[in-house]
Each structure stands twice: as structure tokens, then as C-alpha cells.
Design a protein around this motif. Sequence first.
Motif, short mmCIF file in Angstrom:
data_model
loop_
_atom_site.label_atom_id
_atom_site.label_comp_id
_atom_site.label_asym_id
_atom_site.label_seq_id
_atom_site.Cartn_x
_atom_site.Cartn_y
_atom_site.Cartn_z
N LYS A 141 -10.42 -0.73 -16.21
CA LYS A 141 -10.20 0.10 -17.40
C LYS A 141 -11.25 1.21 -17.45
N GLU A 142 -12.47 0.87 -17.06
CA GLU A 142 -13.55 1.87 -17.06
C GLU A 142 -13.31 2.95 -16.00
N SER A 143 -12.74 2.58 -14.87
CA SER A 143 -12.54 3.53 -13.78
C SER A 143 -11.31 4.41 -13.97
N GLY A 144 -10.42 4.01 -14.87
CA GLY A 144 -9.25 4.84 -15.17
C GLY A 144 -8.14 4.77 -14.15
N VAL A 145 -7.95 3.63 -13.50
CA VAL A 145 -6.85 3.51 -12.54
C VAL A 145 -5.51 3.65 -13.26
N ASP A 146 -4.53 4.21 -12.54
CA ASP A 146 -3.18 4.29 -13.12
C ASP A 146 -2.18 3.43 -12.34
N THR A 147 -2.70 2.78 -11.28
CA THR A 147 -1.86 1.91 -10.45
C THR A 147 -2.67 0.68 -10.07
N CYS A 155 0.83 -1.21 0.00
CA CYS A 155 0.00 0.00 0.00
C CYS A 155 0.86 1.26 0.00
N PHE A 156 1.94 1.24 0.75
CA PHE A 156 2.83 2.39 0.81
C PHE A 156 3.36 2.74 -0.57
N ARG A 182 2.51 5.97 -3.16
CA ARG A 182 3.62 6.84 -3.57
C ARG A 182 3.69 7.02 -5.08
N VAL A 183 3.35 5.98 -5.84
CA VAL A 183 3.57 6.05 -7.29
C VAL A 183 2.36 6.55 -8.09
N THR A 184 1.14 6.45 -7.52
CA THR A 184 -0.02 6.88 -8.28
C THR A 184 0.04 8.37 -8.61
N LYS A 185 -0.39 8.70 -9.82
CA LYS A 185 -0.40 10.11 -10.23
C LYS A 185 -1.81 10.70 -10.20
N ASN A 186 -2.81 9.86 -10.49
CA ASN A 186 -4.18 10.40 -10.51
C ASN A 186 -5.00 9.99 -9.29
#
Length: 272
Positions: A176-182, A101-102, A106-110
Amino acid sequence: MNTKQSPIGVFDSGLGGLTAVREIQQIMPQEDIVYFGDTGRVPYGSKSRDAINKYARQDARFLKKMGVKLIVAACGTVSSVAPDLSEELGLPYTGVVNPTCFTAARVTKNGKIGVIGTAATINSHSYKRRITEKHPEFEVYEQHCQLFVSFVENGLVDPDDELVQLMVRRYMAPFKESGVDTMILGCTHFPLLADAIRREMGDGVTLIDSGKETAIYTQKILREADLLRDDDHKGESNYYVSDTPADFEKYAELFLKNSPHNHVEHINIEEY
């Protein structure tokens, strides 16, 4: 008494924890490892909370008897459902949820993070709860992927396999529909399907390998406790299972990316 020369203990419901073993071997090649795979009772993800708690304690007690200096629950289900056993065991202990989780946060941008795991892991909301406790502004989307475990345990991981593609496409559609980046691979089996998941989700989504992040965190714990081996010893790994060793040997190479050179031994886990 635990010393720097004592081995690291790792357990999982089956073979998935070997992805964590592989990462520990790469990051800390000087460390000995004792691995227990509860292959006779896999998967844990579909079991009751009481059963998972019982199994986790038995697995950890076996490793403690083997003289380990730290125990890694390399199982998303145990890490999500069973309590922290460090005080009960009198040993340093970690699961996979916190370090994973940490890194995801840290890496997610959106601020949109996906979590995949077993039914027990997802129903516990452990990853979502840990992330949103510190980052309430983040959106966390969860999906249990129980079939992933069965596919991986049977060596079905080729991203060109039509069945693998169909299964991954179905499970990944909501993300894909929710737009996750991580995307958190919340079960240590799932890194074996990373190529197929990455192909489906695209390069814009970062996959977080719970086994890798836990190995990095394990090194940190050992260093802080002054238990990190600092000589030029070449680490050895010994493997124990609750079912037929031949089945373990058949698929272990897939997880370890090499053959488990040392012995694989059957034990009766119910004795613990």
C-alpha cells in the motif's frame, strides 16, 4: 504414447494446486486431469532448494507414469526454484511464473507490481527477474507471506475473520505504501485469500491469479501441440496424495468450489 485423450497432469505441494485444477476444469471441461498433492511434505516453500528439486522430480515422475500428456507444476515454489523438466521428462511442462508475469506486465498501468509468495519463491526473485528482463522500467515489490499457506491449508480464508484481516493487513502494508496497481498471487494457495486481499488493497489494485493464468497457458500449449481434446467427452479428475486422503477430502471442496467426486488415493511418493 501421448494422445489427445491422455489426461493433463497437475502437481503441487498440497492443496493449492487445486485452484489451477478448478480453472482447467472451467476452461477445458472436456479434459481428464490427474492431480497429485504432496500433502505429506507440505509446505515446499520453507524447504531447501535441493529438497524442492527432489520433490518436483518425484512428483513429475509419478504423473508421467500415469500417462499424462502435459505436466503443470501448479506450485509457485517449484516453478521458481526447480528447473524446467520438459526435456528430462520428454513431455510438455509448464510452471506458473511465466504466464503470470506476462499478464501482470500487460495489465499494469503505473508499472508498479507487487508479488507475494512463499519464502522460497520470493528469495528466488523469479517473478521479479522475469518481469524486469522484458520491462526494466517496471518496479517490482516482493513479500513472502508464509503464513498464508498455513491459513489456507487449514481453511482459514474468511475475509470477515479477525485473524485473517490482521494477517493480510500486516503483509499488505508495504504494498500500500509503494502504490502498486497490480498484485501477483504467486502461490496457488493465495486465490483463496483474494477477497481478503482485495478488501485490504482496494479496487484500484488488480489481482493476478497464477492458477487461472497457468490454465489459460496450458490450453495454448495443448492447442499448439495438437493435443487439445476436441470431442464432447466430459472430463474426469482423479486425485492422489502422499498423506491421509480424508484430510484432502475435508478441504478440497474449499479449493475446487465443489466436491472432488472421483476417488482420492494415497500413494508412496518416495517410490518415484
